[in-house]
Write a protein that holds these residues in place. Structure first.
Motif, PDB file in Angstrom:
ATOM      1  N   ARG A 290      31.884  33.338  36.389  1.00  0.00           N
ATOM      2  CA  ARG A 290      31.057  32.251  36.891  1.00  0.00           C
ATOM      3  C   ARG A 290      30.186  33.561  37.777  1.00  0.00           C
ATOM      4  O   ARG A 290      30.351  34.179  38.597  1.00  0.00           O
TER       5      ARG A 290
ATOM      6  N   PHE C  17      31.680  20.748  32.463  1.00  0.00           N
ATOM      7  CA  PHE C  17      33.086  21.452  33.449  1.00  0.00           C
ATOM      8  C   PHE C  17      33.958  20.165  33.501  1.00  0.00           C
ATOM      9  O   PHE C  17      34.006  20.299  34.832  1.00  0.00           O
ATOM     10  N   ILE C  20      33.297  17.733  35.660  1.00  0.00           N
ATOM     11  CA  ILE C  20      32.216  17.677  36.377  1.00  0.00           C
ATOM     12  C   ILE C  20      31.011  17.969  35.783  1.00  0.00           C
ATOM     13  O   ILE C  20      31.333  18.408  34.715  1.00  0.00           O
ATOM     14  N   ALA C  22      27.433  18.613  34.766  1.00  0.00           N
ATOM     15  CA  ALA C  22      26.907  19.665  36.199  1.00  0.00           C
ATOM     16  C   ALA C  22      24.957  19.843  35.930  1.00  0.00           C
ATOM     17  O   ALA C  22      24.013  20.013  36.239  1.00  0.00           O
ATOM     18  N   ASN C  42      21.951  21.149  46.820  1.00  0.00           N
ATOM     19  CA  ASN C  42      22.980  22.525  46.417  1.00  0.00           C
ATOM     20  C   ASN C  42      24.240  21.815  45.798  1.00  0.00           C
ATOM     21  O   ASN C  42      24.645  20.516  45.569  1.00  0.00           O
ATOM     22  N   GLY C  43      24.397  21.922  44.314  1.00  0.00           N
ATOM     23  CA  GLY C  43      25.573  21.175  43.237  1.00  0.00           C
ATOM     24  C   GLY C  43      24.936  20.553  42.275  1.00  0.00           C
ATOM     25  O   GLY C  43      25.154  19.267  41.457  1.00  0.00           O
ATOM     26  N   ALA C  44      23.319  21.042  42.487  1.00  0.00           N
ATOM     27  CA  ALA C  44      22.610  19.731  41.869  1.00  0.00           C
ATOM     28  C   ALA C  44      22.190  20.183  40.081  1.00  0.00           C
ATOM     29  O   ALA C  44      22.376  19.384  38.927  1.00  0.00           O
ATOM     30  N   GLY C  45      23.297  21.589  39.922  1.00  0.00           N
ATOM     31  CA  GLY C  45      23.217  22.036  38.284  1.00  0.00           C
ATOM     32  C   GLY C  45      22.022  23.057  38.244  1.00  0.00           C
ATOM     33  O   GLY C  45      21.585  23.159  37.242  1.00  0.00           O
ATOM     34  N   LYS C  46      20.920  23.368  39.143  1.00  0.00           N
ATOM     35  CA  LYS C  46      19.941  24.558  39.081  1.00  0.00           C
ATOM     36  C   LYS C  46      20.275  25.499  38.478  1.00  0.00           C
ATOM     37  O   LYS C  46      20.478  26.214  37.647  1.00  0.00           O
ATOM     38  N   THR C  47      21.516  26.729  38.982  1.00  0.00           N
ATOM     39  CA  THR C  47      22.393  27.208  38.588  1.00  0.00           C
ATOM     40  C   THR C  47      22.805  27.542  37.658  1.00  0.00           C
ATOM     41  O   THR C  47      22.524  28.590  36.863  1.00  0.00           O
ATOM     42  N   THR C  48      23.251  26.488  36.775  1.00  0.00           N
ATOM     43  CA  THR C  48      23.474  26.308  35.828  1.00  0.00           C
ATOM     44  C   THR C  48      22.630  26.310  34.591  1.00  0.00           C
ATOM     45  O   THR C  48      23.598  26.814  33.267  1.00  0.00           O
ATOM     46  N   TYR C  57      26.871  30.729  30.183  1.00  0.00           N
ATOM     47  CA  TYR C  57      27.950  29.339  29.407  1.00  0.00           C
ATOM     48  C   TYR C  57      26.732  28.190  27.856  1.00  0.00           C
ATOM     49  O   TYR C  57      25.893  28.867  28.196  1.00  0.00           O
TER      50      TYR C  57
HETATM   51  N1  LIG Z   1      31.847  27.967  36.078  1.00  0.00           N
HETATM   52  C1  LIG Z   1      32.513  26.201  36.668  1.00  0.00           C
HETATM   53  N2  LIG Z   1      33.218  26.187  36.282  1.00  0.00           N
HETATM   54  C2  LIG Z   1      33.641  24.676  37.345  1.00  0.00           C
HETATM   55  N3  LIG Z   1      33.025  23.834  37.450  1.00  0.00           N
HETATM   56  C3  LIG Z   1      31.720  24.561  37.799  1.00  0.00           C
HETATM   57  C4  LIG Z   1      31.171  26.274  36.795  1.00  0.00           C
HETATM   58  N4  LIG Z   1      30.107  26.315  37.608  1.00  0.00           N
HETATM   59  C5  LIG Z   1      29.323  24.837  38.209  1.00  0.00           C
HETATM   60  N5  LIG Z   1      30.115  23.996  38.497  1.00  0.00           N
HETATM   61  C6  LIG Z   1      29.509  23.361  38.988  1.00  0.00           C
HETATM   62  O1  LIG Z   1      28.315  22.553  38.271  1.00  0.00           O
HETATM   63  C7  LIG Z   1      27.968  21.594  39.873  1.00  0.00           C
HETATM   64  C8  LIG Z   1      26.496  22.053  39.577  1.00  0.00           C
HETATM   65  O2  LIG Z   1      26.519  23.822  40.163  1.00  0.00           O
HETATM   66  P1  LIG Z   1      25.731  24.585  40.545  1.00  0.00           P
HETATM   67  O3  LIG Z   1      24.679  24.742  38.456  1.00  0.00           O
HETATM   68  O4  LIG Z   1      25.895  25.660  40.944  1.00  0.00           O
HETATM   69  O5  LIG Z   1      24.145  23.990  41.706  1.00  0.00           O
HETATM   70  P2  LIG Z   1      23.452  24.621  42.072  1.00  0.00           P
HETATM   71  O6  LIG Z   1      22.955  25.900  41.671  1.00  0.00           O
HETATM   72  O7  LIG Z   1      22.084  23.408  42.215  1.00  0.00           O
HETATM   73  O8  LIG Z   1      23.482  24.505  43.655  1.00  0.00           O
HETATM   74  C9  LIG Z   1      28.910  21.834  40.290  1.00  0.00           C
HETATM   75  O9  LIG Z   1      29.276  21.301  40.608  1.00  0.00           O
HETATM   76  C10 LIG Z   1      29.738  22.950  40.617  1.00  0.00           C
HETATM   77  O10 LIG Z   1      30.931  23.408  41.521  1.00  0.00           O
END
Ligand SMILES: Nc1ncnc2c1ncn2[C@@H]1O[C@H](COP(=O)(O)OP(=O)(O)O)[C@@H](O)[C@H]1O
Ligand SMILES: [Mg+2]
Lengths: 291, 295, 258
Positions: A290, C17, C20, C22, C42-48, C57
């Motif tokens: 992660r 995921f 979920i 993302a 938070n949790g909007a999918g930015k880092t993803t 990923y």
């Molecule tokens: N490796 C993972 N496995 C499962 N769920 C994930 C993983 N990485 C992110 N998520 C889910 O994807 C969603 C978006 O996460 P993230 O991109 O970190 O949001 P942000 O950066 O916008 O706060 C969240 O619901 C998070 O729990």
């Protein structure tokens, strides 16, 4: 003959499964291999031996004693060894090294305290045989088979039905998320170590009955359980049991029809082959990092 | 008496080469192995059998030993180092045990559990000393090179390493290769020094000792590995009475746990001993007091 | 509609995921030389998104292009070598190394010597190492970390750790840097300094920047263009002024923000 071998193999596999489930439980929750697992097995065997010789000559009471002692030891290992590292989220290699350190220390303490002699339980059942469908079985193998089956079913029920079991399964996807959701992960870790230790203690008690108690018992046998958990897929509990049964039956057949020297070569070759062909094992899943 | 201590010194040098190999793998790249004594065994038996059976000069035996250990190491490293999880450690366990078992069960070729005798002598103190010096020099160069830095980056944080362009799996394989070649070298030198080999010389306990020596010296310090080798390897020779060997292992185990918990960088830390390093140390102390620690 | 100037382009990218979602059907086109903002609760999918761009990923659906070359499916290291650098939401430095070694490790672009050159420290190796070393000193000077040159990265104060991580990204000589919440946990003064720093990276080094952050003053001061995400979906796109007045964005933030 063949039927008899299979039963014998199932009983060996059953003991491997008891230990392999411990590896898998800890791996699934915490993502590392507990290299100190083997010592709880050794202690289980010695606890039974000393219980039987010094206290009370009842094998079932002796087994129960081993379970308690090994369970406590596993908890101590977690508290004194791993907990600090887990709390500061240390790299996994540190956990592995700590496990190695603990096992080296304890293995040698066992040699110092109990000497390297082989100890035979004072309960005489290994010579008794039972006749079923024209095949003879050692009483000991049937006892082992029954006891391990019961223990494995109980653990399976606990994981599948109880609230703590549910929490463990949930947390195995992500310990961090579980902790954010307000689950007491410290408690889960304790439960997992307790179960792993108790099962290892049981395995040790049974192994002692089958092969006698000696200091290297845990290491030799836990390595086989470790192989089982890899064959089944690291972190998968069902996989660990299946892997253990495959390994147990395979080993017994190999030593029966080829030679007992080939048995260990078979196990370790199987391990290397699995790593080449399907490293995630029969039931394993690969978990990503992660960011 | 002098001859005895010269022998101890030679043996220390020989094992030090294996420890240095482990240092690259565990100390600098952050990979854990419980089977590297297996690679020593592969090297030892390769050189012993080639020189004994075919009469080829020791030097070629030793080179073949390194090649054999390297090839086996890369073969098991390649599929498992790409994976996340403990697969690589498991593979080292498998190969360590399998090697020993195979040697034990091929008595016609390896002498089996009773051992292999009549190995051509070699590995004088001077030879070993020169080899040790050369190995240390090369490793020092390696660690100061781009390739060495990439290995350290992998140890520190795989994801961060990948994000600066480090091919994580390749550098792990490189570290594995170096450690196996050095263990092969160490094993081969051991064979010619002892002129006798038995599988029990390469048990899992020996593998564990290699790792523990590196940890006690300090992950990420070549100097630490050297110092730890100089202290710990001759120890069993010095302590030769009663249950003292078992107590030694108890002590090692305990020390390893304490080091990992309280000072994960080991006795020497990840510093090499040098005057510049000493200066840096005091500079660091000064800055730390001035700015306080993060978080 | 492919923008010729786009250095980075995400086409209908989705990531699931398990159950979920993302990211869902995200289209983003980042023009060369822009400072491009991505915001959202938070949790909007930015880092993803960053993780998919850098190959951490795989995308479930859709394609990602860098300089017109498809990069999704490539390993992280290969994408980094093409010129995409990043920082991480929870800082990932080479913690036990010195500030200088963090930077030096990342400086690899002009190092061409082989393993054998390294093992025997040949003149070629020495020459390149010296050149790189000079370059690293200059970079440390430029980003204002030279004073901390020999300090261990883990021991730096938090703000400097963030700065070092950005400097490490710069040391790879990238064309694009992805910054994941660089101002997180900073006070006003620190985030002002950061704003100036990020601005200078673009202006003086000509590096395109994509920045995720929750500090609106940082985002609004820096960005040429902003994309807003919510529940993995694209909520709005536009200039800072447009975003600030967009009713959807205001509701999303009022409704969800903590
Ligand atoms: N490796 C993972 N496995 C499962 N769920 C994930 C993983 N990485 C992110 N998520 C889910 O994807 C969603 C978006 O996460 P993230 O991109 O970190 O949001 P942000 O950066 O916008 O706060 C969240 O619901 C998070 O729990
Ligand atoms: Mg994020």
């Amino acid at each position: 003959m063949f039927f008899q071998q299979v039963i014998n193999g199932l009983s060996v596999g059953g003991i491997y499964a008891l230990m392999a489930v411990g590896y898998s439980l800890i791996y699934s929750l915490l993502n590392f291999t507990n290299f100190a697992h083997s010592i709880t097995v050794t202690i289980g065997a010695f606890a039974t031996f000393y219980f039987l010789t010094e206290l009370f000559e009842n094998i079932y009471a002796g087994i129960l004693f081993a379970i308690v002692v090994a369970g406590i030891l596993a908890i101590l290992i977690q508290i004194l060894g791993y907990s600090v590292l887990l709390k500061k989220n240390a790299q996994r290699i540190y956990l592995l090294i700590t496990g190695l350190g603990i096992s080296t220390m304890c293995d040698n303490l066992v040699i110092i305290s109990f000497t390297s002699r082989f100890r035979v339980y004072p309960v005489n059942f290994s010579t008794k045989a039972i006749n079923v469908f024209g095949a003879t079985f050692g009483t000991i193998d049937l006892i082992i088979l029954a006891v391990s089956a019961v223990a494995l079913i109980l653990v399976q029920l606990f994981i599948k039905k109880s609230r703590a079991g549910l929490a463990i399964r949930g947390a195995s996807f992500s310990l961090e998320t579980a902790s954010i959701m307000g689950i007491n992960t410290q408690k889960l870790i304790m439960i997992v170590f307790l179960i792993a230790g108790a099962l290892a203690g049981l395995a040790g008690a049974l192994l002692g009955a089958k092969y006698t108690a000696y200091p290297a018992l845990g290491t030799n046998m836990a390595n086989k359980a470790f192989i089982s958990s890899v064959v089944g897929g690291l972190g998968s509990i069902t996989g660990a049991v299946i892997g253990a049964l495959i390994l147990g039956i395979g080993e017994v057949l190999i030593s029966g029809y080829l030679s007992s020297a080939m048995r260990d070569i078979f196990s370790y070759t199987l391990l290397v082959i699995i790593l080449f062909v399907k490293p995630s094992g029969l039931m394993g899943v690969d978990i990503g990092d992660r960011a | 008496m002098l001859e005895y201590w010269l022998g101890v010194a030679t043996l220390t040098g020989i094992y030090m080469i294996a420890v240095l190999g482990m240092s690259v793998l565990t100390g600098f790249t952050g990979l854990f192995s419980v089977g590297h004594a297996g690679f020593m065994a592969i090297g030892a038996y390769t050189s012993a059998l080639l020189t004994k059976t075919y009469g080829i000069p020791n030097i070629f035996g030793v080179i073949s030993a390194m090649a054999a250990a390297l090839i086996v190491g890369l073969l098991i490293g390649y599929p498992t180092l790409k994976l996340k999880g403990d697969y690589f450690v498991i593979a080292t366990l498998g190969i360590g045990q399998a090697t020993k078992l195979i040697i034990e069960n091929l008595p016609g070729i390896t002498g089996g559990a009773r051992g292999l005798t009549g190995i051509p002598p070699g590995s004088s103190f001077l030879t070993v000393l020169i080899i040790v010096v050369v190995v240390i020099w090369i490793l020092r160069n390696f660690l100061r090179s781009k390739q060495g830095r990439n290995c350290v980056a992998v140890r520190e944080d795989e994801l961060a390493a990948a994000s600066i362009g480090t091919k994580v799996a390749s550098y792990k394989l490189l570290a594995m290769g170096i450690s196996c070649a050095l263990c092969g070298l160490s094993g081969a030198l051991l064979a010619h020094f002892m002129q006798y080999l038995s599988p029990s010389m390469f048990s899992i306990v020996k593998s564990d000792e290699l790792v523990m020596t590196v940890i006690l010296g300090g992950t990420g310090s070549l100097t630490g590995s050297i110092v730890a080798s100089l202290i710990l390897i001759p120890l069993p020779e010095v302590l030769r009475f009663g249950a003292v060997q078992e107590w030694r292992m108890v002590f090692y185990g305990l020390l390893v746990v304490l080091v990992i918990i309280f000072r994960p960088s080991g006795l020497m830390g990840n510093r090499e001993f040098s005057i510049a390093g000493l200066r840096r140390f005091f500079e660091n102390m000064r800055l730390r007091m001035k700015h306080g620690r993060a978080k | 509609m492919q923008d010729k100037e786009a250095i980075l382009e995400l086409r209908n990218v989705s990531k699931y995921f398990g159950g979920i979602t993302a990211s869902e059907d995200i289209c983003i086109s980042v023009p060369k030389g822009y400072i491009y903002g991505i915001i959202g609760p938070n949790g909007a999918g930015k880092t993803t998104l960053f993780n998919m761009i850098t190959g951490v990923y795989d995308t479930t659906e859709g394609e990602i292009f860098f300089n017109g070359k498809k990069i999704n499916g490539l390993p992280t290291a290969a994408i980094a070598k093409l010129g995409v650098a990043r920082t991480f939401q929870n800082i990932r430095l080479f913690g036990s190394l010195s500030v200088y070694d963090n930077i030096f490790t990342a400086c690899q672009k002009n190092i061409t010597y082989s393993l054998l050159d390294g093992l025997f420290r040949t003149p070629k190796c020495r020459r390149q190492e010296r050149a790189m070393s000079d370059y690293c000193e200059e970079l440390l000077e430029a980003v204002g970390l030279i004073e901390f040159r020999d300090q261990q990265a883990d021991n730096l104060p938090y703000g400097l750790q963030r700065r070092l991580e950005i400097a490490r990204a710069m040391a790879t000589s990238p064309q694009l840097i992805l910054l994941d919440e660089p101002a997180a946990g900073m006070n006003d003064e620190e985030s002002m300094a950061l704003t100036a720093f990020v601005q200078s990276i673009r202006d003086e080094h000509g590096i395109t920047i994509v920045i995720i952050d929750h500090h609106m003053d940082v985002i609004m001061a820096l960005c040429d263009h902003i994309t807003v995400l919510n529940f993995g979906q694209l909520l709005a796109k536009g200039s800072p002024d447009e975003i600030q007045t967009n009713p959807d964005v205001i509701t999303a933030y009022l409704g969800v923000d903590d």
